[in-house]
Design an enzyme around this catalytic site. Structure first.
Site, PDB file in Angstrom:
ATOM      1  N   ARG A  74       9.254  -7.830  -4.873  1.00 43.74           N
ATOM      2  CA  ARG A  74       8.559  -6.557  -5.075  1.00 43.74           C
ATOM      3  C   ARG A  74       9.071  -5.548  -4.040  1.00 43.74           C
ATOM      4  O   ARG A  74       8.934  -5.780  -2.843  1.00 43.74           O
ATOM      5  CB  ARG A  74       7.050  -6.744  -4.917  1.00 43.74           C
ATOM      6  CG  ARG A  74       6.294  -5.444  -4.969  1.00 43.74           C
ATOM      7  CD  ARG A  74       4.777  -5.580  -4.866  1.00 43.74           C
ATOM      8  NE  ARG A  74       4.222  -4.242  -4.858  1.00 43.74           N
ATOM      9  CZ  ARG A  74       3.401  -3.752  -3.921  1.00 43.74           C
ATOM     10  NH1 ARG A  74       2.969  -4.513  -2.936  1.00 43.74           N
ATOM     11  NH2 ARG A  74       3.003  -2.506  -3.990  1.00 43.74           N
ATOM     12  N   HIS A 118       4.999   3.964  -2.869  1.00 41.83           N
ATOM     13  CA  HIS A 118       4.438   3.251  -1.718  1.00 41.83           C
ATOM     14  C   HIS A 118       4.450   4.239  -0.544  1.00 41.83           C
ATOM     15  O   HIS A 118       5.141   4.048   0.450  1.00 41.83           O
ATOM     16  CB  HIS A 118       5.243   1.980  -1.427  1.00 41.83           C
ATOM     17  CG  HIS A 118       4.490   0.956  -0.612  1.00 41.83           C
ATOM     18  ND1 HIS A 118       4.382  -0.373  -0.986  1.00 41.83           N
ATOM     19  CD2 HIS A 118       3.826   1.055   0.553  1.00 41.83           C
ATOM     20  CE1 HIS A 118       3.691  -1.044  -0.063  1.00 41.83           C
ATOM     21  NE2 HIS A 118       3.340  -0.197   0.886  1.00 41.83           N
ATOM     22  N   GLU A 163      -1.887   0.961  -3.351  1.00 42.50           N
ATOM     23  CA  GLU A 163      -3.082   1.220  -2.535  1.00 42.50           C
ATOM     24  C   GLU A 163      -3.505   2.689  -2.461  1.00 42.50           C
ATOM     25  O   GLU A 163      -3.447   3.320  -1.409  1.00 42.50           O
ATOM     26  CB  GLU A 163      -2.869   0.685  -1.115  1.00 42.50           C
ATOM     27  CG  GLU A 163      -2.614  -0.802  -1.065  1.00 42.50           C
ATOM     28  CD  GLU A 163      -2.525  -1.343   0.366  1.00 42.50           C
ATOM     29  OE1 GLU A 163      -2.526  -0.543   1.307  1.00 42.50           O
ATOM     30  OE2 GLU A 163      -2.470  -2.572   0.520  1.00 42.50           O
ATOM     31  N   ASN A 302      -3.639  -6.407  -3.211  1.00 44.07           N
ATOM     32  CA  ASN A 302      -3.156  -6.645  -1.856  1.00 44.07           C
ATOM     33  C   ASN A 302      -4.358  -7.144  -1.060  1.00 44.07           C
ATOM     34  O   ASN A 302      -5.330  -6.410  -0.893  1.00 44.07           O
ATOM     35  CB  ASN A 302      -2.637  -5.355  -1.217  1.00 44.07           C
ATOM     36  CG  ASN A 302      -1.428  -4.791  -1.952  1.00 44.07           C
ATOM     37  OD1 ASN A 302      -0.894  -5.412  -2.860  1.00 44.07           O
ATOM     38  ND2 ASN A 302      -0.987  -3.614  -1.551  1.00 44.07           N
ATOM     39  N   TYR A 304      -5.859  -9.096   2.372  1.00 46.70           N
ATOM     40  CA  TYR A 304      -5.616  -9.582   3.734  1.00 46.70           C
ATOM     41  C   TYR A 304      -6.851 -10.190   4.378  1.00 46.70           C
ATOM     42  O   TYR A 304      -6.780 -11.173   5.078  1.00 46.70           O
ATOM     43  CB  TYR A 304      -5.106  -8.430   4.611  1.00 46.70           C
ATOM     44  CG  TYR A 304      -3.709  -8.000   4.228  1.00 46.70           C
ATOM     45  CD1 TYR A 304      -2.600  -8.630   4.784  1.00 46.70           C
ATOM     46  CD2 TYR A 304      -3.500  -6.985   3.292  1.00 46.70           C
ATOM     47  CE1 TYR A 304      -1.323  -8.255   4.424  1.00 46.70           C
ATOM     48  CE2 TYR A 304      -2.220  -6.604   2.934  1.00 46.70           C
ATOM     49  CZ  TYR A 304      -1.125  -7.240   3.505  1.00 46.70           C
ATOM     50  OH  TYR A 304       0.146  -6.875   3.143  1.00 46.70           O
ATOM     51  N   GLU A 358       0.379  -8.396  -2.408  1.00 43.89           N
ATOM     52  CA  GLU A 358       0.604  -8.527  -0.955  1.00 43.89           C
ATOM     53  C   GLU A 358      -0.409  -9.497  -0.371  1.00 43.89           C
ATOM     54  O   GLU A 358      -1.578  -9.478  -0.752  1.00 43.89           O
ATOM     55  CB  GLU A 358       0.424  -7.195  -0.212  1.00 43.89           C
ATOM     56  CG  GLU A 358       1.517  -6.183  -0.416  1.00 43.89           C
ATOM     57  CD  GLU A 358       1.298  -4.903   0.385  1.00 43.89           C
ATOM     58  OE1 GLU A 358       0.604  -4.943   1.421  1.00 43.89           O
ATOM     59  OE2 GLU A 358       1.823  -3.865  -0.048  1.00 43.89           O
TER      60      GLU A 358
HETATM   61  C1  FCB Z   1      -0.639  -2.806   3.281  1.00 42.71           C
HETATM   62  C2  FCB Z   1       0.542  -1.953   2.939  1.00 42.71           C
HETATM   63  C3  FCB Z   1       1.865  -2.515   3.409  1.00 42.71           C
HETATM   64  C4  FCB Z   1       1.746  -3.125   4.786  1.00 42.71           C
HETATM   65  C5  FCB Z   1       0.595  -4.092   4.842  1.00 42.71           C
HETATM   66  C6  FCB Z   1       0.432  -4.793   6.168  1.00 42.71           C
HETATM   67  O1  FCB Z   1      -1.793  -2.012   3.314  1.00 42.71           O
HETATM   68  O2  FCB Z   1       0.626  -1.772   1.550  1.00 42.71           O
HETATM   69  O3  FCB Z   1       2.828  -1.515   3.359  1.00 42.71           O
HETATM   70  O4  FCB Z   1       1.633  -2.126   5.733  1.00 42.71           O
HETATM   71  O5  FCB Z   1      -0.605  -3.429   4.528  1.00 42.71           O
END
Ligand code: FCB
Length: 453
Positions: A74, A118, A163, A302, A304, A358
């Site tokens: 990607r 992006h 995002e 995405n 985390y 992500e």
């Molecule tokens: C996301 C972004 C990516 C990177 C990660 C850690 O929010 O899409 O570009 O910065 O976080």
């Protein structure tokens, strides 16, 4: 059950974070060039001028991807590289770069997944009002058409935006620390949102018109994803509610998926959302909603970290103290359960197949005297998150693939080069690439389609 046979194992990057060559071959400036060159905005005064020099090192990078057995990659296209003025005449040299990259990927049997936006908006377009300019959706549509025509015969998977939620909450509100650094009030931020949503819709329409019928089109979303404190029906219900409420359980009113994904998938906002924002919400006509809600094929997430939620006395969501498995170098809590619950609840609401576009961690990685990077923390992190994702797949959630963030260390926006997220270590002085231990581990995971976890 585990991951499906055609599950796509990949990794992700973004143009401004890796390409460098900021002033080469006719590329125009983006808001990130301006921002990173503004004193005090980026840690250590870092910029993306050179970054990982991927513009020149792309062949070596694709060879490393092949060594890892990546099945998909990607990447994002730099709008100002292909349209330096944002609109009008394309820059052939910029287009050629993406041609070469895509051809190189295909030659190594790696499926390209392209993201159109992006975050690197051409500066000229920002100067004309950016996402609040009534013409912006038309410009984005023209850009999407240009790229679709150019790469559509070889790129089967497309994302319009990365995002929108971060674009707004980091780039356009007073507390933000991202380009363009606009300090808008809530109404202004909601106008930006409308511009983003309309652009997404026009982008989808333009891509559909020029891509083969088999093309998959989605967007990459990141926002509130939570997990319940227990498996009780009440806690799960509170978690579900917390993820789509406005304001959300964290007290923010611009993060909920209800704001970003409801219009895309349902063609409307909930009554709760409309009531909450009242006259602060710019009106969206029926025709505009139709544009925004063009059918798409998958939802990219995405993911985390998330919050832990339980049911309060009245059943309402309550944020509970986190007991994270640890913290990343960025000080983000490690909460693998979000890759189960977040994915499950997002799929339940929106009904689309999910692609993890992500997921990953920043770590204090150093190149050892033995020439290696022993990032055990990343292996542990990825193992726990991927097990959670497998559980979602076991439960029947259609999960199309997993794009690890990131293929390589890169320019982490306001943090500059101080956060290393990569499977590949970059020495920014020499541009030397080194596969971290996690990269070799990921290769085994891919080879075994997840059995190695
Ligand atoms: C996301 C972004 C990516 C990177 C990660 C850690 O929010 O899409 O570009 O910065 O976080």
């Amino acid at each position: 059950m585990g991951f499906s046979k055609d599950f796509l194992w990949g990794a992700a990057t973004a143009a401004y974070q890796i390409e460098g060559a900021a002033n080469e071959d006719g590329r125009g400036p983006s808001i990130w060039d301006t921002f990173s060159h503004t004193s005090g905005k980026i840690k250590n005064g870092d910029t993306g001028d050179v970054a990982c020099d991927h513009y020149h090192c792309y062949k070596e990078d694709v060879a490393l991807m092949a060594e890892l057995g990546l099945q998909a990659y990607r990447f994002s296209i730099s709008w100002p590289r292909v349209l330096p003025e944002g609109t009008g005449s394309p820059n052939e040299k910029g287009l050629d770069f993406y041609d070469r990259l895509v051809d190189e990927l295909l030659a190594k049997n790696i499926q390209p997944c392209a993201t159109l936006f992006h975050w690197d908006l051409p500066q000229v377009l920002h100067d004309k009002g950016g996402w609040r300019n009534p013409d912006i959706a038309g410009h984005f549509g023209a850009y999407a058409e240009l790229m679709g025509r150019r790469l559509g015969d070889r790129v089967p998977c497309w994302m319009t935006f990365n995002e929108m939620c971060v674009v707004i909450n980091c780039g356009h509100v007073p507390s933000g620390n991202h380009a363009p650094g606009e300090k808008l009030d809530r109404t202004g931020a909601l106008e930006v949102l409308k511009g983003l949503l309309l652009s997404h819709g026009r982008g989808v329409q333009a891509l559909r018109a020029v891509l083969p019928k088999t093309a998959q089109i989605g967007l990459a979303h990141c926002g509130v994803v939570n997990f319940p404190t227990s498996d009780s029906a009440e806690d799960i219900e509170a978690t579900r509610k917390s993820m789509f409420a406005v304001p959300d359980d964290g007290g923010s009113d611009l993060h909920s998926a209800a704001l970003y994904l409801d219009p895309v998938f349902f063609g409307k906002y909930t009554e709760e959302t409309l009531q909450y924002f009242g006259t602060g919400m710019p009106p969206v006509s029926a025709a505009e909603m139709e544009t925004i809600s063009q059918p798409i094929d998958f939802l990219g997430l995405n993911v985390y970290r998330g919050r832990c939620v339980g049911a309060g006395a009245n059943g309402e969501p309550e944020t509970r103290p986190l007991e994270p498995a640890g913290y990343t170098h960025f000080n983000w809590p490690i909460t693998p359960d979000v890759l189960y619950w977040g994915v499950k609840l997002m799929h339940e609401r929106y009904g689309k197949p999910i692609m993890i576009t992500e997921n990953g961690m920043s770590n204090d990685d150093t190149l050892n005297a033995d020439g290696k990077v022993h990032d055990v923390e990343r292996i542990e992190f990825l193992t726990s998150y991927l097990r959670a994702l497998r559980r979602a797949a076991d439960d029947g959630v259609p999960v199309l693939g997993y794009m690890q963030w990131s293929l390589m260390d890169n320019f982490e926006w306001a943090e500059g080069y101080s956060q290393r997220f990569g499977l590949i270590h970059i020495d920014y002085e020499t541009q030397q690439r080194t596969l971290k231990d996690s990269a070799l581990w990921y290769r085994d995971v891919i080879e075994s389609n997840g059995d190695h976890l």
